[in-house]
Scaffold this active site. Structure first.
Site, short mmCIF file in Angstrom:
data_model
loop_
_atom_site.label_atom_id
_atom_site.label_comp_id
_atom_site.label_asym_id
_atom_site.label_seq_id
_atom_site.Cartn_x
_atom_site.Cartn_y
_atom_site.Cartn_z
N ALA A 15 0.86 -1.19 0.00
CA ALA A 15 0.00 0.00 0.00
C ALA A 15 0.89 1.24 0.00
CB ALA A 15 -0.89 0.01 1.24
N LYS A 16 0.32 2.36 -0.24
CA LYS A 16 1.03 3.64 -0.10
C LYS A 16 0.00 4.73 0.08
CE LYS A 16 5.43 4.87 -0.48
NZ LYS A 16 6.54 3.92 -0.30
#
Ligand code: GLU
Length: 433
Positions: A118-119
């Site tokens: 994720a980011k």
């Protein structure tokens, strides 16, 4: 009409045309074709699972309100909870965060830790805000994300423009919104926290430490004597400065550094520790007395054994790649090398140790922090470094074998190792329903 001559320093791809997600997908497609990835898995992995965008108001110190745009992209969670940093930067945009989230999926799979990718980020200029405003922006963003993050679901960490303090505010906000009885059980909602608030020893230097382990092993494999080698670093933040300080201990000479404000050079070697202190007080390498100032292109043209790009993405464009005279590029940053830039480097016989391998030390020690929090343990630094070295070297060896097997470059080799792990899981579990 005669065509205008291109300015020398211009990037081959203008910023409007440049799309980081396309760069990331290009890398994925290259590996997928070579490894003959299962078509269903291919389709699943080509887009993130969830794309969350939040707009939230924050009160400024002068009483006015500003609206901020924040992102959290959850790319994949087949191997474990979503994991990845939070970036505060004016260039943060949907496709950038999507690319960075995908890289986290490959990174965690490659080093074999039980996390997905994720980011997140907020598009703004952090340096224009007071400490109080930064706190309110961070807390309001965490509040806006709500149950889209969680210690067993999606675990943020620092990235460009964020640090331990930001993580501690995120943790405190998350915990404050939950039952008091859950408070301590939720500490692992973020990693990269300060030591006093539940962080791990060795997390701050972890990315730089990992970059060093990769360079060291590559040097051994390729008979490069580090004690007689030279290197340059782009970006002297947490990753660049730690990598430089650790690598310098071998006797390797840091000869050139570039950051957002300037470039410095000293053929006799720059003191990496003193430079880190200087940057802490002055915000840039510019003006450091232990080196002389020189131009941006001169930085790239400087002949060295190793270059560590540790700033932002899309730095090694074709123009830059043509200037480079080095043996090894170890990517401390995410996505610093453009596709066309990399093609040129490879043709020149320069090895590129890709971001998902070279800078994976950060998320590896994030994983250790997460485990320590869950078990209420504190590991000493030796234990953290030992375990980091073991995991990252294993990933290096797997990648090296894959590079040989497929007769390909290191980036594609690393992708193949990562994607194989995900493919295996998808094929075993099947697609619901
Ligand atoms: N932001 C870092 C990266 O790009 C660390 C992520 C983490 O620790 O979760 O790898």
């Amino acid at each position: 009409m005669a065509k205008k001559k291109e300015p020398k320093n211009k990037k081959s791809v203008s910023n409007e045309e440049f799309n980081l997600y396309q760069v990331a997908m290009g890398q994925f497609e290259k590996a997928a074709a070579l490894m003959k990835l299962n078509p269903v898995v291919h389709t699943i992995l080509s887009q993130p699972k969830n794309e969350i965008i939040v707009n939230f108001p924050v009160k400024m110190d002068d009483g006015s309100f500003k609206l901020f745009k924040g992102y959290r992209i959850q790319h994949n969670n087949a191997l474990g909870p979503y994991k990845g940093g939070i970036r505060f930067h004016p260039e943060v945009a949907l496709d950038e965060v999507k690319a960075l989230a995908a890289w986290m999926t490959w990174k965690c799979a490659l080093v074999n830790i039980p996390f997905g990718g994720a980011k997140g980020g907020i598009k703004f200029r952090p340096w224009e805000h007071s400490q109080d405003e930064m706190m309110r922006i961070t807390r309001r963003f965490t509040f806006a994300l709500g149950n889209n993050i969680g210690p067993e679901f999606d675990i943020p960490a620092p990235d460009v423009g964020t640090n331990e303090q930001i993580m501690v505010w995120m943790m405190d906000t998350y915990i404050s919104l939950r039952n008091a009885s859950d408070a301590h059980a939720s500490k692992h909602i973020v990693t990269g926290k300060s030591l006093s608030s539940g962080g791990s020893l060795g997390r701050k230097k972890a990315t730089g430490q990992g970059v060093f382990y990769m360079i060291d092993q590559w040097a051994k494999d390729n008979k490069l004597d580090l004690s007689k080698s030279t290197f340059s670093v782009q970006g002297y933040g947490n990753v660049g400065s730690n990598a430089a300080m650790i690598l310098s201990k071998t006797g390797a000479k840091l000869v050139a550094v570039q950051d957002h404000k300037g470039c410095i050079y000293n053929k006799d070697g720059i003191n990496a520790v003193k430079l880190a202190e200087y940057v802490k007080n002055n915000g840039s390498v510019d003006g450091f007395s232990g080196a002389k100032k020189f131009g941006k292109n001169d930085f790239w043209k400087t002949k060295v054994d190793i270059i560590i790009p540790a700033a932002l993405e899309n730095q090694i464009t074709p123009e830059v790649a043509n200037m480079i005279d080095a043996k090894l590029i170890a990517e401390g940053a995410n996505g610093p090398t453009s596709k066309e830039g990399e093609d040129i480097l490879l043709k020149k016989g320069i090895t590129v140790l890709p971001d998902i391998l070279a800078n994976s030390g950060g998320v590896i020690v994030s994983y250790f922090e997460w485990v320590q929090n869950k078990k209420s343990e504190h590991w000493d630094l030796e234990e953290v470094d030992f375990k980091l070295k073991k995991l990252i070297l294993r990933a290096y060896e797997k990648t090296r074998d894959t590079v040989k097997e497929y007769k390909t470059d290191w980036r594609t080799g690393a992708y193949i190792v990562a994607i194989r792990r995900l493919e295996k899981i998808y094929l075993e579990r099947g697609i619901f329903p």
